[in-house]
Design an enzyme around this catalytic site. Structure first.
Site, mmCIF file in Angstrom:
data_model
loop_
_atom_site.group_PDB
_atom_site.id
_atom_site.type_symbol
_atom_site.label_atom_id
_atom_site.label_comp_id
_atom_site.label_asym_id
_atom_site.label_seq_id
_atom_site.Cartn_x
_atom_site.Cartn_y
_atom_site.Cartn_z
ATOM 1 N N GLY A 152 -8.442 -5.082 -11.674
ATOM 2 C CA GLY A 152 -8.286 -5.356 -13.123
ATOM 3 C C GLY A 152 -6.517 -5.524 -13.562
ATOM 4 O O GLY A 152 -6.407 -5.822 -14.395
ATOM 5 N N TYR A 172 0.276 11.108 -0.365
ATOM 6 C CA TYR A 172 -0.101 9.585 -0.536
ATOM 7 C C TYR A 172 0.371 8.856 0.614
ATOM 8 O O TYR A 172 -0.617 8.041 0.994
ATOM 9 C CB TYR A 172 0.816 9.154 -1.703
ATOM 10 C CG TYR A 172 0.760 7.720 -2.083
ATOM 11 C CD1 TYR A 172 -0.439 7.251 -2.651
ATOM 12 C CD2 TYR A 172 1.416 6.714 -1.727
ATOM 13 C CE1 TYR A 172 -0.595 5.694 -2.877
ATOM 14 C CE2 TYR A 172 1.612 5.328 -1.967
ATOM 15 C CZ TYR A 172 0.375 4.982 -2.597
ATOM 16 O OH TYR A 172 0.270 3.597 -2.759
#
Length: 239
Positions: A11, A143
């Site tokens: 998106g 991460y």
């Protein structure tokens, strides 16, 4: 001939540019993500060949429920969905939540979907391309550890699907403009600092990462598998 392409996290940012690249090539693209309004707006801007599919890819029940909306034959699967925890709270419970959250959003989002559609990947020419990060090499705590896990998993995946003529590769970007990842932290001073760390003296663009993904999904890359394509302007040299 038009291919069936699935792009997760399609998106915004890098995922949007990846979807656009395939759509412009005449392929049929499904963009997958959690935010309905974002996906629908992206699909509307990319054209009729792009279909939005709302799914929390870290939730196995949601993945199973979404399978009926995915193509029965998938020529290209791009695992791009991912994010990281930005806040930090001290204590073991908060630390567990941070590490678990980064693993779920960056590793499980790729693994659950890929394993669920593995039998749909086109025999002889299927492509799986997973977007990692320079953080897998640099470190970056939970991460970076999550993104490094994708590298190990991709090695396993490439060995599993290779006998069927399917390739599995990684694209690992450095700092890239035009994404939601950095938020307000990527101001002019930070851009200059990060650009100075590269050999090219600049940060990357989303379209450049999309081009790397598009190449690995092409017929020209049919003899490349189990590899990591570093797309970081020489900020860190590949190994």
């Amino acid at each position: 001939m038009a291919r069936n392409v699935v792009v997760t996290g399609g998106g915004t940012g890098i995922g949007f540019e990846i979807a656009r690249r395939f759509a412009e090539a005449g392929d049929r693209v499904v963009i997958v993500g959690r935010r309905r309004a974002v996906l629908e707006a992206a699909a509307a801007s990319l054209g009729r060949s792009v279909t939005p599919l709302v799914c929390d890819l870290a939730d196995p029940d949601a993945v199973e429920a979404a399978l009926g909306a995915l193509p029965s034959r998938i020529d290209v699967l791009v695992n791009n969905a991912g994010s990281r925890e930005t806040g930090f709270v001290a204590g073991p419970h908060a630390l567990l939540a941070r590490w678990r959250g980064d693993f779920e959003r960056n590793v499980l989002t790729a693994v659950l979907l890929t394993e669920s559609v593995r039998d749909r990947l086109t025999q002889g020419s299927g492509r799986v391309v997973t977007v990692s990060s320079i953080a897998a090499l640099r470190g970056a705590g939970s991460y970076g550890a999550a993104k490094a896990s994708l590298h190990a998993w991709n090695n396993f995946l490439a060995a599993q699907v290779g006998p069927s003529g399917i390739t599995a590769n990684i694209v690992a970007p450095g700092t890239v403009a035009g994404t939601e990842f950095f938020g307000p932290r990527l101001d002019e001073a930070e851009v200059s600092r990060r650009a100075a760390r590269t050999l090219l003296g600049r940060i990357g663009e989303t379209g450049e990462v999309a081009a790397a993904v598009f190449f690995l999904a092409s017929a020209d890359a049919g003899f490349i598998t189990g590899e990591i394509l570093h797309c970081n302007g020489g900020e860190m040299l590949g190994h």
